[in-house]
Write a protein that holds these residues in place. Sequence first.
Motif, short mmCIF file in Angstrom:
data_model
loop_
_atom_site.label_atom_id
_atom_site.label_comp_id
_atom_site.label_asym_id
_atom_site.label_seq_id
_atom_site.Cartn_x
_atom_site.Cartn_y
_atom_site.Cartn_z
N LYS A 196 10.78 6.42 -2.36
CA LYS A 196 11.02 7.64 -3.15
C LYS A 196 9.72 8.40 -3.28
O LYS A 196 8.86 8.08 -4.10
N ARG A 197 9.56 9.42 -2.44
CA ARG A 197 8.31 10.18 -2.38
C ARG A 197 8.00 10.85 -3.72
O ARG A 197 6.84 11.03 -4.07
N GLU A 198 9.06 11.25 -4.47
CA GLU A 198 8.81 11.98 -5.71
C GLU A 198 8.11 11.12 -6.75
O GLU A 198 7.55 11.63 -7.72
N ARG A 199 8.14 9.80 -6.58
CA ARG A 199 7.49 8.92 -7.54
C ARG A 199 6.03 8.63 -7.19
O ARG A 199 5.34 7.96 -7.95
N LEU A 200 5.58 9.13 -6.05
CA LEU A 200 4.21 8.85 -5.61
C LEU A 200 3.25 9.90 -6.15
O LEU A 200 3.54 11.10 -6.09
N SER A 201 2.14 9.45 -6.66
CA SER A 201 1.09 10.38 -7.09
C SER A 201 0.42 10.99 -5.87
O SER A 201 0.24 10.33 -4.84
N GLU A 202 0.06 12.24 -5.97
CA GLU A 202 -0.55 12.94 -4.84
C GLU A 202 -1.92 12.39 -4.48
O GLU A 202 -2.44 12.66 -3.40
N THR A 203 -2.53 11.63 -5.39
CA THR A 203 -3.85 11.05 -5.12
C THR A 203 -3.75 9.59 -4.69
O THR A 203 -4.78 8.95 -4.45
N SER A 204 -2.55 9.04 -4.60
CA SER A 204 -2.39 7.63 -4.25
C SER A 204 -2.54 7.43 -2.75
O SER A 204 -2.26 8.34 -1.96
N PRO A 205 -2.98 6.24 -2.32
CA PRO A 205 -3.06 5.95 -0.88
C PRO A 205 -1.72 6.11 -0.18
O PRO A 205 -1.65 6.59 0.95
N ALA A 206 -0.62 5.73 -0.85
CA ALA A 206 0.70 5.82 -0.23
C ALA A 206 1.05 7.27 0.10
O ALA A 206 1.56 7.57 1.20
N PHE A 207 0.80 8.20 -0.82
CA PHE A 207 1.11 9.61 -0.60
C PHE A 207 0.30 10.17 0.56
O PHE A 207 0.83 10.88 1.43
N ARG A 208 -1.00 9.84 0.58
CA ARG A 208 -1.87 10.36 1.64
C ARG A 208 -1.46 9.82 3.01
O ARG A 208 -1.46 10.55 4.01
N ILE A 209 -1.11 8.53 3.07
CA ILE A 209 -0.74 7.92 4.36
C ILE A 209 0.59 8.47 4.86
O ILE A 209 0.74 8.84 6.03
N LEU A 210 1.59 8.54 3.97
CA LEU A 210 2.93 8.96 4.39
C LEU A 210 3.05 10.46 4.62
O LEU A 210 4.04 10.92 5.21
N THR A 270 0.82 -1.21 0.00
CA THR A 270 0.00 0.00 0.00
C THR A 270 0.86 1.26 0.00
O THR A 270 0.56 2.23 -0.70
N ILE A 271 1.95 1.24 0.77
CA ILE A 271 2.82 2.42 0.83
C ILE A 271 4.12 2.21 0.05
O ILE A 271 5.04 3.02 0.15
N HIS A 272 4.20 1.13 -0.72
CA HIS A 272 5.33 0.86 -1.62
C HIS A 272 6.68 0.80 -0.90
O HIS A 272 7.68 1.32 -1.40
N CYS A 273 6.70 0.18 0.27
CA CYS A 273 7.95 0.08 1.02
C CYS A 273 8.35 -1.39 1.15
O CYS A 273 7.60 -2.29 0.80
N ASN A 274 9.58 -1.61 1.67
CA ASN A 274 10.02 -2.97 1.93
C ASN A 274 9.15 -3.59 3.01
O ASN A 274 8.59 -2.89 3.87
N THR A 275 9.06 -4.91 2.98
CA THR A 275 8.19 -5.61 3.92
C THR A 275 8.92 -5.94 5.21
O THR A 275 10.00 -6.54 5.17
N PRO A 276 8.39 -5.55 6.37
CA PRO A 276 9.03 -5.94 7.63
C PRO A 276 8.84 -7.43 7.86
O PRO A 276 7.94 -8.05 7.29
N SER A 277 9.65 -7.99 8.72
CA SER A 277 9.46 -9.40 9.06
C SER A 277 8.24 -9.54 9.95
O SER A 277 7.79 -8.58 10.59
N LEU A 278 7.70 -10.75 9.98
CA LEU A 278 6.52 -11.00 10.81
C LEU A 278 6.82 -10.72 12.27
O LEU A 278 5.99 -10.13 12.99
#
Length: 614
Positions: free
Chosen positions: A464-478, A409-417
Motif C-alpha cells: 500500500k503505497r499510500e502508507r509509505l512515507s516519502e522519506t522512507s527507503p521503501a518509497f524511494r526504492i519503489l 526494506t520495501i514492506h512487501c511479502n517475502t519471496p521464497s529462497l
Amino acid sequence: MQGSSLWLSLTFRSARVLSRARFFEWQSPGLPNTAAMENGTGPYGEERPREVQETTVTEGAAKIAFPSANEVFYNPVQEFNRDLTCAVITEFARIQLGAKGIQIKVPGEKDTQKVVVDLSEQEEEKVELKESENLASGDQPRTAAVGEICEEGLHVLEGLAASGLRSIRFALEVPGLRSVVANDASTRAVDLIRRNVQLNDVAHLVQPSQADARMLMYQHQRVSERFDVIDLDPYGSPATFLDAAVQAVSEGGLLCVTCTDMAVLAGNSGETCYSKYGAMALKSRACHEMALRIVLHSLDLRANCYQRFVVPLLSISADFYVRVFVRVFTGQAKVKASASKQALVFQCVGCGAFHLQRLGKASGVPSGRAKFSAACGPPVTPECEHCGQRHQELPDVPLYYTLDQLSSTIHCNTPSLLQLRSALLHADFRVSLSHACKNAVKTDAPASALWDIMRCWEKECPVKRERLSETSPAFRILSVEPRLQANFTIREDANPSSRQRGLKRFQANPEANWGPRPRARPGGKAADEAMEERRRLLQNKRKEPPEDVAQRAARLKTFPCKRFKEGTCQRGDQCCYSHSPPTPRVSADAAPDCPETSNQTPPGPGAAAGPGID
C-alpha cells in the motif's frame, strides 16, 4: 579477504564412527586434591584424598576424566569443533607427508583418496597427490598409522589444553604425528592432562607442558623449532596469542583458531573489536560472515609484521563461535599483495546495499612484476543511490543479503529462497547459499540488479503505497521503475543438491541451553551453584513489590478526577480518583485506569499535575 583455497576432502568418516558415543560414569578413585592442585602444591603422584567424585567422558576414540565439581574442563558443545579439527589435520598430514612419499592410513578409509590442492598463492600450478607420487620404481611405500610415531610427521601444539582431550584425540585419531604438546598454564590442568595421557596410553605421543602459551610459542620462533600445527581454543578472544602464533608455526604450517567472543565480532561492541582485532565491527545481517573475515584480517595483519601471510583453508561460523584454519607462509612479495586483499565495505543503513573500497590494488607491468599502489575511491556517494539513506563503513569484504532484510526494506511479502535464487540465475548472475545464515544469498549481482528484482516482486505482491512515507527507503526504492525484468520461474539448479538431500549444516544440539561455558573459577561447580542461588535471590530486586487492593486504591486517590473538575462526575465518594483540590506536588507515577470511571486518562510519567489540570 580473498585468497587461494585448499579444498579438503573432509569425509569425517573416522570422526563419525568414533565420536558419536558419549557417556558419563561417576566414580571416585584416584582424583587429585583439587585445592592442592589449584594452589600449585603437591607434586603429581602423591597420595590424594579420594572422597571427591570425578566424571569420565568418552568422545571419539578418547576417554578423559575430570573433577565433577568443575565442568569447565569439558564442553560437549565443542565436540563438532574437535571433530572438524581432527579431520582437517588428517588431510593436512596427507598433503604434507605425501610430498615426502609417506602415505597415511586413516581408520575406516578403504582407499587413499586423491586430494587436489590449489597452491596458486605459493606456486602457479596445481598439484595432484596420488599413492604412487614421489616413489621410485620398486620402492615399498612408507606408511604412517594412527597411534604410531612418524619421525617425519607433524609436530603439534595445543596451547590451551585444559583436560588434554583434544590432544589425546589427535594422538588416537590423526595419523602421521611426530609429537603433540598439550600445554596449559594451570597446575591443576596439567596434572589432569598427565592422568588422561596415562589413561589413554598415549604417553609416547602426547607431552604435557605447563607454561604460558605465549611464552612457549615465542620460545619456538627458530625455524628448526617451529610447530607444524598450532591449535588455539581459548575462553573468549584469542587476540593476545595471535602475535606469538604466527611466528611459531612452520613454513606452510597450519594454524587453527577459535573465537568465542561472537558478540564483539558481530558488532555489539565495535570499539572492543577494534582494540582486539584491528577492525570496527558494526551490526549487520551478515555479521557472522563478517566475524570470520575480521579474524582472517587480524591474522594476516599480524603475520605481515614478520614478512609472513596467511592462506585461508576453511572458515566456519557455528552458533556462538567462529573457527578458522589457515596456512602461514613467508614471502615479501606476497606480503605486499595483502593490502589488495583487504577492503572497506560501505553499507547503507536504509536498504542494506553495500559497496567495496579496496585498501590497495595490484596491477601488472610489461616486465611481468606486479605493481602495488593505493586504491582509488570512494566507490559511493554520501547517500545511497537506491534509497537515499546514508552509508556506513564496515572494514570487511563481500557479505550476503537475507530474504527478510530485502522484503522488510520495501514492506512487501517475502519471496521464497528458490524464487529469488531463480530470478538471479535467470538474470545470468551467480548465486550461492551461506553457511552462516540459512535464508541468505551470496551473489555477484550489483545492488541495482537486486533491487530491480525486488521491484518486480513487489508488482506481483503490491504494498500500500499510500502508507509509505516519502522519506522512507521503501518509497524511494519503489518510485523507480525496474530496468531488469525479473523471471521468478523456479529453475532446477536454483536448489542445490545439499539442500535437496536435507543435509544438516551442523550437529544437533547435544544438550539443552547449550552455549559457551563460564570462565574457570576456584570452587568449580559449587561456586557456579552458589552464583545461581545468588542470582535467584537478587532477581527483580530493583522492581517495586506487587501492591494489594488497598495500596492501589490509596495511590489512585492521589490523582485529581478530571470529570469532577468539569462537573460531570456522578460517583461522588465512590470515585476511585480524588475530588479534593489539587495539591502543589503530585506523584509522577502513571495511574492505571479506574475500573468504575470509564474514558478517564491518568497522568503519564513526568506529568506536573493530574488529569484535568490545565
